[in-house]
Structures are given as structure tokens and as C-alpha cells.
Design an enzyme around this catalytic site. Sequence first.
Site, PDB file in Angstrom:
ATOM      1  N   HIS A   1      -2.761   5.078   2.436  1.00  0.00           N
ATOM      2  CA  HIS A   1      -2.457   6.474   2.122  1.00  0.00           C
ATOM      3  C   HIS A   1      -3.186   6.897   0.845  1.00  0.00           C
ATOM      4  O   HIS A   1      -3.231   6.139  -0.130  1.00  0.00           O
ATOM      5  CB  HIS A   1      -0.962   6.655   1.846  1.00  0.00           C
ATOM      6  CG  HIS A   1      -0.100   6.705   3.065  1.00  0.00           C
ATOM      7  ND1 HIS A   1       0.352   5.576   3.696  1.00  0.00           N
ATOM      8  CD2 HIS A   1       0.413   7.757   3.746  1.00  0.00           C
ATOM      9  CE1 HIS A   1       1.117   5.928   4.724  1.00  0.00           C
ATOM     10  NE2 HIS A   1       1.158   7.244   4.778  1.00  0.00           N
TER      11      HIS A   1
ATOM     12  N   ASN B   1      -3.779  -2.223  -1.477  1.00  0.00           N
ATOM     13  CA  ASN B   1      -2.767  -1.260  -1.035  1.00  0.00           C
ATOM     14  C   ASN B   1      -1.394  -1.600  -1.596  1.00  0.00           C
ATOM     15  O   ASN B   1      -0.658  -0.720  -2.063  1.00  0.00           O
ATOM     16  CB  ASN B   1      -2.742  -1.237   0.502  1.00  0.00           C
ATOM     17  CG  ASN B   1      -2.002  -0.035   1.053  1.00  0.00           C
ATOM     18  OD1 ASN B   1      -1.402   0.748   0.328  1.00  0.00           O
ATOM     19  ND2 ASN B   1      -2.048   0.124   2.361  1.00  0.00           N
TER      20      ASN B   1
END
Length: 256
Positions: free
Chosen positions: A112, A143
Site C-alpha cells: 500500500h 512492507n
Amino acid sequence: MSRVRFLLLLAVVSLTSCAQRQRAEEESLAAGEGARYEVPAPIEGEIRLDKTAYSVSYNKQAKCPNWVAWHLTREHVNGPYRRMANFHDEPGVPTPRATPDDYRACGWSRGHMCPAGDNKWDAEAMYDSFSLVNVCPQDFNLNSGVWNSVEQDCRYWARKYGDIYIVCGPIFLNKKHETIGRHRVWVPEAFFKVVLCLHPTPKAFGIIVRNTDGTKKRDLYYNSIDEVERITGYDFFPSLPDSIEDAVERTAARPK
């Protein structure tokens, strides 16, 4: 006039001038209340989309964002809507575009840009955060490591100061890029993030991290906004008054 009185007069004039400049900057920011400070200057060839909680500059060649920008407030840090796992392609951009199948068994995580953790305040905002225009192929350790730590730093600033402005995205350093999936989604060589806080005094920091790092301390990756602009070629926070923009982009503040 004696030298002492002259020097005192100069000091008074200087202090008055500084106070006037500070007042002018504060009035300029107040006049721009509601301005989209987070949105960078336009990029040639981009496709702009405005989602519930963020804006995105989409790169149709990379099938990734150039950048994603959002205004994170104290009220948006928490909320009742849980993280979902509903990654979906984005009908607002042309085909061919990234699809969930491109990311299956590809060896990269779905990273994201605007995190789900910043979108618990609204169901549609949470859903939008899983659009693939808000996602890039990202190293698993990055991440869950440095990238996640910086996201938490941003929420800390938003809670402490009330609101902040964030822009992040991929960096493509090579002429040729690794790709994933049938639609050949580009794998970034690195990522950037820039964060602006205007209250009580303007300050900002930038992050640049390779897409292979993730377990090191995030302090190793702090940069000035000027340095991130140099590497990306983007113009961040162009809506700020020039005096404030120049000052906050020269140095890197630390969120804790």
C-alpha cells in the site's frame, strides 16, 4: 545617535521584521486553509484520480502510481472499519492495467502507498485503499519493516499535531525494470515518502529506501524534501508560500 542606541534600534527593527514575516506566513497559511497542500505539481503523461481519502497520479506504462497523496488528520487515525483484503483493479484507469492475478505468487507483496491503517474512519476510504492504483510490488521485509514503521510515525505526528500532509510512491531508477504478471506491472527499485506538518511550526521529512531493504533502522533513510525532489524529479508542496516551502524542504525533521 550613539553607536549603542543605533545597534539597539537595529535589533528592534530586525525583531519587528521577523515578527511581521512570521505573521504574514501564518496569515498566508490561514488564507489557504483547505488548500490541497499534499498534491504535487503535475507530471507529463499522468492520469489523476481523486479517491475518497487520497489523490493518485497514475503511470499507465508502469501500471503503478507515480505518487499517492493524502491529508491525514487526528480524526482519521482511528475508526471502526477493519482492514479488508479486497484488492481490486481500478476501472478509472485504461486497460491494460494491474489486476489481482498479476500479484499472485509473484514473489512480491502488495505494498500500500496510502495504508489501510489511515483509512479506518470510513468504509469507502478503506475499500479505496485496496485499489491497485494505490499499490506497488514491494519487498515483504520492507512492507512489514521500515515502511510500516514510517506509517506509524506519520500517525504519531497526526495524533500529536492534528494533521499532516503525505506523498509517497515508487522510484524507478533503471531503464529496464523487473515486471510481474500478465500485464507486466513494473517493480520499483526504491520508494519515497515525504511528510509535511504545518502546526505549531512548519516542518517536514523525507524517506528514500531501496526495494530490497526493510530490516534496518528507519533513521538510516531520512532525507530532506529537497533531496527527495532531486531524486524523483517531483515538485512537492507547491501550494505552500515560497518562504515556508523553501525552509521546510531544506532540512529533515524527525517525527519522534
